[in-house]
Design a protein around this motif. Structure first.
Motif, PDB file in Angstrom:
ATOM      1  N   LEU A  56      -0.869   4.712  -1.057  1.00 39.84           N
ATOM      2  CA  LEU A  56       0.597   3.793  -1.037  1.00 39.84           C
ATOM      3  C   LEU A  56       0.848   2.932  -2.358  1.00 39.84           C
ATOM      4  O   LEU A  56       2.131   2.982  -2.268  1.00 39.84           O
ATOM      5  CB  LEU A  56       0.204   2.457   0.057  1.00 39.84           C
ATOM      6  N   ASN A  65       2.149  -5.648   5.344  1.00 36.42           N
ATOM      7  CA  ASN A  65       1.882  -5.040   6.671  1.00 36.42           C
ATOM      8  C   ASN A  65       2.334  -3.516   7.063  1.00 36.42           C
ATOM      9  O   ASN A  65       1.869  -3.101   7.995  1.00 36.42           O
ATOM     10  CB  ASN A  65       3.845  -5.734   6.779  1.00 36.42           C
ATOM     11  N   LEU A  66       2.478  -2.716   6.466  1.00 37.20           N
ATOM     12  CA  LEU A  66       2.004  -0.986   5.912  1.00 37.20           C
ATOM     13  C   LEU A  66       0.497  -1.043   6.213  1.00 37.20           C
ATOM     14  O   LEU A  66       0.724   0.283   7.545  1.00 37.20           O
ATOM     15  CB  LEU A  66       2.369  -0.214   4.417  1.00 37.20           C
ATOM     16  N   SER A 118      -0.953  -2.084   9.353  1.00 39.43           N
ATOM     17  CA  SER A 118      -0.606  -0.614  10.624  1.00 39.43           C
ATOM     18  C   SER A 118      -1.217   0.197  10.389  1.00 39.43           C
ATOM     19  O   SER A 118      -1.270   0.898  11.342  1.00 39.43           O
ATOM     20  CB  SER A 118       1.076  -0.720  10.426  1.00 39.43           C
ATOM     21  N   ALA A 119      -1.364   0.584   9.924  1.00 39.73           N
ATOM     22  CA  ALA A 119      -2.222   2.246   9.488  1.00 39.73           C
ATOM     23  C   ALA A 119      -3.313   1.792   9.630  1.00 39.73           C
ATOM     24  O   ALA A 119      -4.189   2.757  10.605  1.00 39.73           O
ATOM     25  CB  ALA A 119      -1.578   2.722   7.307  1.00 39.73           C
TER      26      ALA A 119
END
Length: 150
Positions: free
Chosen positions: A51, A131-132, A135-136
């Motif tokens: 990421l 946030n990403l 979620s992951a």
């Protein structure tokens, strides 16, 4: 963790409305209560590295390289260490092992990134990454539980 508290002229403290959404993301997310797979921290590290690599436009090899590298690469690596520690609740020694560093280096990176979050643009960027990753992480834990039931 730090909270930004402002004092108004009436000597009452308040948190600005714009910062209310950012504050909950600064807390450590607890490790899963159920048994986690042995590769949890390794998978978390790989996810964070990929990421940060994509969003900061830095190669994965540069982030995992033993030498410091340029300042922008070093900052991206520090962000990755911070995210692995805060989002996945990986202890300093586990993060250090993943990055091939000392645990004190990880502690320094986490303090540095937390201090840099006072800059609004940097904070927004890091919050989007958090946030990403949250979620992951949720998806990973759901799939990990489903595999354990089978």
């Amino acid at each position: 963790m730090y909270q930004r508290i402002h004092t108004c002229q009436a000597r009452q403290t308040s948190i600005r409305k714009a910062e209310l959404t950012a504050l909950p993301h600064r807390k450590h997310v607890p490790r899963p209560q159920q048994d986690i797979s042995p590769g949890y921290d390794r998978v978390a590290g790989q996810l964070v590295i990929k990421l940060v690599s994509v969003l900061d436009r830095v190669s994965v090899g540069d982030l995992l390289r033993a030498s410091r590298g340029k300042a922008d690469i070093c900052l991206s690596r520090q962000k990755a260490m911070y995210l692995m520690h805060t989002v996945f609740s990986s202890p300093y020694h586990t993060v250090a092992e993943f990055f091939g560093r000392d645990r004190t280096t990880v502690a320094h990176a986490c303090r540095l990134v937390e201090d840099m979050r006072d800059a609004e643009e940097f904070d927004k960027q890091l919050e989007a990454m958090e946030n990403l990753l949250v979620s992951a992480r949720s998806l990973y834990e759901i799939s990990d539980r489903g595999a354990g039931d089978a």
